[in-house]
Motif scaffolding. Structure first.
Motif, PDB file in Angstrom:
ATOM      1  N   GLN A 153      11.866  -4.049   2.948  1.00 55.96           N
ATOM      2  CA  GLN A 153      13.307  -4.236   2.846  1.00 55.96           C
ATOM      3  C   GLN A 153      13.602  -5.417   1.927  1.00 55.96           C
ATOM      4  O   GLN A 153      13.143  -6.533   2.161  1.00 55.96           O
ATOM      5  N   LEU A 154      14.359  -5.170   0.856  1.00 59.80           N
ATOM      6  CA  LEU A 154      14.757  -6.223  -0.065  1.00 59.80           C
ATOM      7  C   LEU A 154      16.198  -6.641   0.221  1.00 59.80           C
ATOM      8  O   LEU A 154      17.005  -5.830   0.684  1.00 59.80           O
ATOM      9  N   ALA A 164       0.840  -1.196   0.000  1.00 58.86           N
ATOM     10  CA  ALA A 164       0.000   0.000   0.000  1.00 58.86           C
ATOM     11  C   ALA A 164       0.877   1.248   0.000  1.00 58.86           C
ATOM     12  O   ALA A 164       2.031   1.220   0.451  1.00 58.86           O
ATOM     13  N   VAL A 165       0.315   2.337  -0.523  1.00 57.20           N
ATOM     14  CA  VAL A 165       1.016   3.620  -0.495  1.00 57.20           C
ATOM     15  C   VAL A 165       1.398   3.943   0.952  1.00 57.20           C
ATOM     16  O   VAL A 165       0.574   3.840   1.862  1.00 57.20           O
ATOM     17  N   LYS A 170      10.285   2.372  -0.414  1.00 56.01           N
ATOM     18  CA  LYS A 170       9.222   3.199   0.155  1.00 56.01           C
ATOM     19  C   LYS A 170       8.193   3.467  -0.935  1.00 56.01           C
ATOM     20  O   LYS A 170       8.531   4.002  -1.995  1.00 56.01           O
ATOM     21  N   CYS A 171       6.942   3.096  -0.688  1.00 53.78           N
ATOM     22  CA  CYS A 171       5.877   3.232  -1.682  1.00 53.78           C
ATOM     23  C   CYS A 171       5.296   4.642  -1.632  1.00 53.78           C
ATOM     24  O   CYS A 171       4.823   5.087  -0.584  1.00 53.78           O
ATOM     25  N   THR A 172       5.317   5.329  -2.778  1.00 54.00           N
ATOM     26  CA  THR A 172       4.918   6.733  -2.817  1.00 54.00           C
ATOM     27  C   THR A 172       3.650   6.991  -3.620  1.00 54.00           C
ATOM     28  O   THR A 172       3.021   8.031  -3.465  1.00 54.00           O
ATOM     29  N   THR A 179      10.414   4.466  -4.181  1.00 50.08           N
ATOM     30  CA  THR A 179      11.843   4.753  -4.181  1.00 50.08           C
ATOM     31  C   THR A 179      12.563   3.602  -3.496  1.00 50.08           C
ATOM     32  O   THR A 179      11.954   2.815  -2.763  1.00 50.08           O
ATOM     33  N   VAL A 180      13.859   3.493  -3.737  1.00 53.32           N
ATOM     34  CA  VAL A 180      14.654   2.463  -3.069  1.00 53.32           C
ATOM     35  C   VAL A 180      15.964   3.091  -2.615  1.00 53.32           C
ATOM     36  O   VAL A 180      16.604   3.843  -3.356  1.00 53.32           O
TER      37      VAL A 180
END
Length: 265
Positions: A30-31, A24-25, A58-60, A50-51
């Motif tokens: 963490q990958l 979700a936004v 981080k979902c924007t 962004t990564v």
């Protein structure tokens, strides 16, 4: 006997269930890559996610995004679908559909899809009758585990709505879910079909799949079929312009669908 159909129409594709993660936004993920080499991280669309240099996503914004890790001569990628959080989604009441949940729905092993309540307001509590067949989270996102059937129940304001979910084994698969290319480069992926069906494809801009954005889409790649070798069919891709493009591979009868992300430098 296998049939080939080449679709040349450009369409806005619907969301499909080939992502590695659905977030979700506002969520973070963490990958990790197991390597002792230096890792460089990339995001195909920072408007979606962004990564960081440590692999923290981080979902924007809503849409699809490809996160790529480069280390030495190797790469690894994750296709992430970002949706709006449950409380932010505005559902429109479709008067042509029954109120509540659809009576039945078919998905394929490995799929992730969202069940939506039609014309119902309030927070839903979701349950599945068989977690071995399919699980469902608090946002109504189903993960299909294995072939079988189960009942999905949504309870809202003390009233329950149900959907019979059928999970089938896939007959359609692809050897790569993402490609990183340079302008002018040609690569191929291998589609495997184990049923007597028709393979089709379209290309599209994945930022449109959730209906949140408007864009004029022009394909950045040329695609053509190779020749069948048993159950395997090559799809030959040539990159024409830099950017990101998406290939939607489907079957005519079983309605299976896969997505391949193409990032062009």
């Amino acid at each position: 006997m296998f049939l080939l159909v080449l679709i040349t129409l450009t369409i806005t594709p619907r969301a499909v269930q080939a992502s590695d993660y659905t977030l979700a936004v506002g969520n973070k993920k963490q990958l990790h890559v197991s390597t002792n080499k230096k890792i460089t991280w990339y995001s195909s669309d920072t408007n979606v996610a962004t990564v960081s240099k440590t692999g923290l996503v981080k979902c924007t914004g809503a849409g699809y995004v490809l996160i790529v890790a480069e280390y030495g001569n190797s790469t690894r990628s994750w296709l992430i679908k970002v949706i709006y959080a449950e409380e932010e989604i505005v559902y429109e009441y479709d008067i042509s559909s029954p109120k509540g949940l659809p009576k039945k729905q078919t998905v394929y092993v490995g799929d992730k899809t969202t069940l939506k309540l039609n014309g119902i307001e309030g927070k839903a509590i979701w349950k599945t009758s068989n977690t071995a067949v399919a699980t469902i989270n608090k946002s109504g996102i189903i993960t299909a585990k294995k072939k079988g059937t189960c009942t999905i129940t949504a309870k809202v304001n003390k009233k329950s709505y149900t959907c019979k979910l059928t999970v089938k084994n896939r007959t359609l698969s692809v050897n790569k879910k993402s490609l990183k290319m340079k302008v002018g480069e040609t690569k191929k992926i291998i589609i495997t079909l184990t049923s007597n069906d028709t393979v089709m494809y379209t290309t599209g801009d994945a930022s449109d799949t959730l209906g949140r954005y408007e864009s004029i889409y022009e394909p950045l790649i040329d695609i053509e079929f190779g020749e069948w070798k048993g159950n395997d069919l090559p799809l030959i891709i040539t990159a024409n312009e830099s950017g990101e493009d998406y290939i939607y591979i489907s079957t005519e009868n079983s309605k299976e669908e896969l997505i391949v992300a193409v990032i062009i430098e």
